[in-house]
Write a protein that holds these residues in place. Structure first.
Motif, PDB file in Angstrom:
ATOM      1  N   TYR A  47      -6.017   3.231  -7.926  1.00 41.67           N
ATOM      2  CA  TYR A  47      -7.150   3.092  -7.673  1.00 41.67           C
ATOM      3  C   TYR A  47      -8.149   4.520  -7.488  1.00 41.67           C
ATOM      4  N   CYS A  63       0.933   7.840  -2.955  1.00 44.51           N
ATOM      5  CA  CYS A  63       2.165   7.597  -3.736  1.00 44.51           C
ATOM      6  C   CYS A  63       2.790   9.099  -4.291  1.00 44.51           C
ATOM      7  N   LEU A 118      -6.682  -3.558  -0.704  1.00 46.20           N
ATOM      8  CA  LEU A 118      -6.003  -3.249   0.533  1.00 46.20           C
ATOM      9  C   LEU A 118      -6.046  -4.148   1.504  1.00 46.20           C
ATOM     10  N   TRP A 176      10.192   0.449  -2.350  1.00 49.63           N
ATOM     11  CA  TRP A 176       9.118  -0.316  -3.100  1.00 49.63           C
ATOM     12  C   TRP A 176       9.877  -1.302  -3.984  1.00 49.63           C
ATOM     13  N   GLY A 191      -0.350   4.264  -0.211  1.00 46.12           N
ATOM     14  CA  GLY A 191      -1.170   5.608  -0.122  1.00 46.12           C
ATOM     15  C   GLY A 191      -1.327   6.304  -1.374  1.00 46.12           C
ATOM     16  N   ASP A 210       0.909  -1.353  -0.173  1.00 48.34           N
ATOM     17  CA  ASP A 210       0.065  -0.038   0.036  1.00 48.34           C
ATOM     18  C   ASP A 210       0.722   1.207   0.178  1.00 48.34           C
ATOM     19  N   VAL A 234      -2.710  -6.806   1.160  1.00 52.37           N
ATOM     20  CA  VAL A 234      -1.538  -6.271   0.918  1.00 52.37           C
ATOM     21  C   VAL A 234      -0.764  -7.346   1.761  1.00 52.37           C
ATOM     22  N   GLY A 246     -10.051  -1.560  -5.791  1.00 50.86           N
ATOM     23  CA  GLY A 246      -9.068  -0.840  -4.880  1.00 50.86           C
ATOM     24  C   GLY A 246      -8.962  -1.324  -3.540  1.00 50.86           C
ATOM     25  N   GLN A 247     -10.336  -0.998  -2.969  1.00 46.09           N
ATOM     26  CA  GLN A 247     -10.659  -1.508  -1.396  1.00 46.09           C
ATOM     27  C   GLN A 247     -10.800  -2.980  -1.327  1.00 46.09           C
ATOM     28  N   LEU A 254       0.018  -0.207  -4.771  1.00 48.16           N
ATOM     29  CA  LEU A 254      -1.324   0.292  -4.799  1.00 48.16           C
ATOM     30  C   LEU A 254      -1.279   1.479  -4.399  1.00 48.16           C
ATOM     31  N   CYS A 255      -1.808   2.543  -5.176  1.00 48.28           N
ATOM     32  CA  CYS A 255      -1.763   3.966  -5.050  1.00 48.28           C
ATOM     33  C   CYS A 255      -3.177   4.538  -5.117  1.00 48.28           C
ATOM     34  N   GLN A 256      -3.786   5.490  -4.251  1.00 49.85           N
ATOM     35  CA  GLN A 256      -4.925   6.257  -4.231  1.00 49.85           C
ATOM     36  C   GLN A 256      -4.773   7.325  -5.040  1.00 49.85           C
TER      37      GLN A 256
END
Length: 618
Positions: A375, A337, A408, A343, A335, A333, A411, A404-405, A349-351
């Motif tokens: 996402y 990004c 999460l 990494w 966040g 995760d 992860v 995306g949810q 995974l980026c919001q």
């Protein structure tokens, strides 16, 4: 500078010689518009203005592809598995199957109108004729570009075509007409979707007409009007062609052209709740509304954009200009990004939010990540881009907020990413835009018209207006026009329904053929009272009957008596009883002072009428 140049009456050859002497490059000759389209040095315009062989000039203004609009969603429709067919929500919303598959058995009803015998001309990016959902369609075309009409490297034109004529078969989608209308394709934009010009559009529309088009579908436009383009579409309307165009995707009250010419049907976009889309133009020229949000249709490519975690595939979209290929690593995760993380070897995974997609992907790449998964921060999918000229060394996908949810909580698990664009291929995608609303109306017009080809374009247009499902404010309004286009209701209004072809009946309303003679009333107005050199005067002639109702199809002869010359023109009133003329002010030829504009209207069954006005040229 590339311009339209109108030659004076009887001066076509002399004007051509004069333009050659000025070093002009010739692009088009439009005899019906008394015009050449040329590229000349800017300084040469002064010579044109002083030359009596010329009646005026105007700029050749740009025309743009109306892309996906709003929150574009280009996610591949993975649910369209082999051997299944989906009916996009818009097809039933415009009552298409109520006309040709009333019992919903999947088969075309015997004797039902299907669009057969009518031709829709699509002016767009081309057409992928090898698509599985276009097989058996009667289609031909012409290209204004370097690639053939049956090549669509962009996808927009094929998406429009699927809404109009996706075949009723066992795969993909079905269109407003079930693969039965004839299509003529004009490849107007290149495979990058680059802008063209108003003269190119006039040439494209004329090509449509010369190849038998009954309906011209244009998911394109621009914010600047062209007098010559307006006259061209007025001429096509008078010849019996119905032109349909997108209202525009700026989400403002601004006018877009050609949609905002009186002789063209302007189409707004609604979503599945029958609410006008946030990106849809709202103005006085909007005539009809149609589905334009989350419209699924045919495209000439297949995008495989998936991330697989714990045996489950999560599908999304490709981030434009990012690298393609496959990648794997432990899912982490990141966040937002919004900064570089540690990494190395990870799938991040980026919001969505705060910074650009490009910056997010670069942060993941610079942190050693193998792939970036962005996402959404609101419900649903989205289309993302790194921006023209940018690129990445790692693949990047867009996912819905919901997917995306779901990722999460996983992860720390291993993730595999595939980002692959295959072209050409038979694919399906969801787009948003007034571009997507336009083919719904074009298809409905052809579908209804096929019930009886003897009906006129004016009758079809009136029927679509009068049968539309009223939305928004009561009556016609700037967001929805007359309302949501309704195929079955229009067919019924014209005397059809019940599964059999209707007999011809006049369209009810004030512009139907008069039952008794009467005198025509003519009013003439200009858009301004005073003009100066090089400005363009817009002259509107409105023709009504004795009761004040508009009269369509009236012949209008216009004369402008200038201080130094007399000019004339002719046109035909549209369904609103209006004929619009343009005059490019040429003080060198016509002088300064008071200009008198006189118009005479005539139509069989009526006594001719006249009207006049004046304006000043300084």
């Amino acid at each position: 500078v590339r311009i339209w140049v109108e030659y004076a009456s009887g001066q076509k050859n002399a004007a051509h010689r004069d333009l050659e002497a000025l070093g002009a490059t010739f692009h088009y000759t439009f005899t019906d518009l008394h015009s050449y389209v040329v590229t000349i040095p800017q300084a040469a315009i002064a010579s044109i203005e002083k030359n009596p062989h010329f009646a005026g000039w105007e700029e050749d203004v740009p025309r743009y592809l109306y892309g996906d609009g709003g929150t574009a969603n280009v996610a591949e429709l993975t649910r369209l598995a082999a051997g299944t067919q989906d009916v996009p929500w818009g097809i039933d919303r415009v009552q298409a199957r109520d006309v040709w598959d009333a019992n919903r058995d999947g088969a075309i009803d015997a004797g039902a109108p299907t669009g057969a015998g009518r031709t829709v001309c699509i002016i767009d990016t081309g057409f992928y004729r090898d698509h599985e959902d276009f097989q058996g369609i009667n289609v031909s075309g012409y290209s204004q570009q370097s690639t053939e009409w049956y090549i669509d490297g962009y996808g927009h034109g094929s998406h429009v075509a699927g809404t109009i004529a996706g075949v009723n078969n066992s795969v993909g989608v079905v269109g407003v007409t079930p693969g039965t209308v004839r299509l003529f394709i004009v490849k107007f934009f290149n495979d990058a979707g680059s802008a063209t010009l108003s003269s190119d559009l006039v040439a494209a529309a004329n090509t449509c007409a010369s190849n038998g088009a009954n309906v011209i579908s244009m998911s394109l436009g621009g914010g600047r009007a062209s007098g010559k383009e307006r006259n061209a579409f007025d001429n096509l309307y008078a010849q019996g062609v119905l032109s349909v165009a997108a209202a525009g995707n700026d989400g403002t009250t601004g006018l877009s052209y050609p949609a905002s010419y009186d002789s063209v049907v302007s189409v707004a976009a609604i979503d599945s709740s029958n609410t006008v889309a946030s990106f849809s133009q709202q103005n006085s020229q909007v005539e009809l509304a149609a589905p334009g949000v989350s419209v699924e249709s045919t495209v000439p490519y297949v995008d495989n954009a998936t991330v697989t975690v714990n045996g489950t595939d999560y599908s999304g979209g490709l981030i434009e200009f990012a690298a393609q290929g496959s990648a794997s690593g432990v899912l982490v995760d990141g966040g937002l990004c919004d900064s570089v993380g540690a990494w190395s070897g990870k799938v991040v995974l980026c919001q969505r939010g705060t910074i650009s997609f490009y910056d997010k992907v670069m942060n993941v790449q610079n942190g050693g990540g193998t792939a970036a998964i962005i996402y959404n921060n609101v419900s649903g999918d989205f289309g993302g881009t790194l921006g023209s000229g940018n690129s990445s060394a790692i693949p990047a996908l867009s996912l819905s907020q919901e997917n995306g949810q779901l990722l999460l909580p996983q992860v720390g698990s291993n993730a595999s990413v595939v980002a692959q664009h295959t072209w050409p291929a038979s694919g399906y995608a969801i787009y948003d835009g007034t571009s997507m609303a336009t083919p719904h109306v074009s298809g409905v017009a052809a579908l209804v018209w096929s019930a009886n080809p003897t009906w006129t374009n004016v009758q079809i247009r009136q029927a679509l207006q009068q049968s539309a499902l009223d939305l928004g404010a009561a009556g016609r309004d700037n967001a929805y026009g007359y309302g949501l286009v309704q195929a079955y209701a229009a067919w019924q209004l014209l005397g059809g329904g019940g599964g059999s072809s209707p007999t011809p009946t006049p369209v009810p309303g004030p512009t139907a053929t008069p039952s008794s003679t009467g005198a025509l009333s003519v009013s003439v107005a200009t858009d301004k009272a005073t003009y100066t050199r090089n400005q363009t005067a817009s002259i509107t002639v409105t023709v009504t009957d004795g009761s004040g109702a508009p009269v369509s199809g009236a012949s209008v002869a216009l004369t402008i008596n200038a201080p130094k010359s007399t000019l004339s023109g002719s046109s035909t009133t549209n369904s609103s009883g209006v004929a619009v003329f343009t005059y490019s002010v040429n003080t060198g030829r016509d002088g300064v002072g008071t200009y008198t504009v006189s118009a005479t209207a005539s139509k069989t069954g009526y006594t001719s009428g006249s009207g006049s006005t004046t304006f000043t040229v300084q």
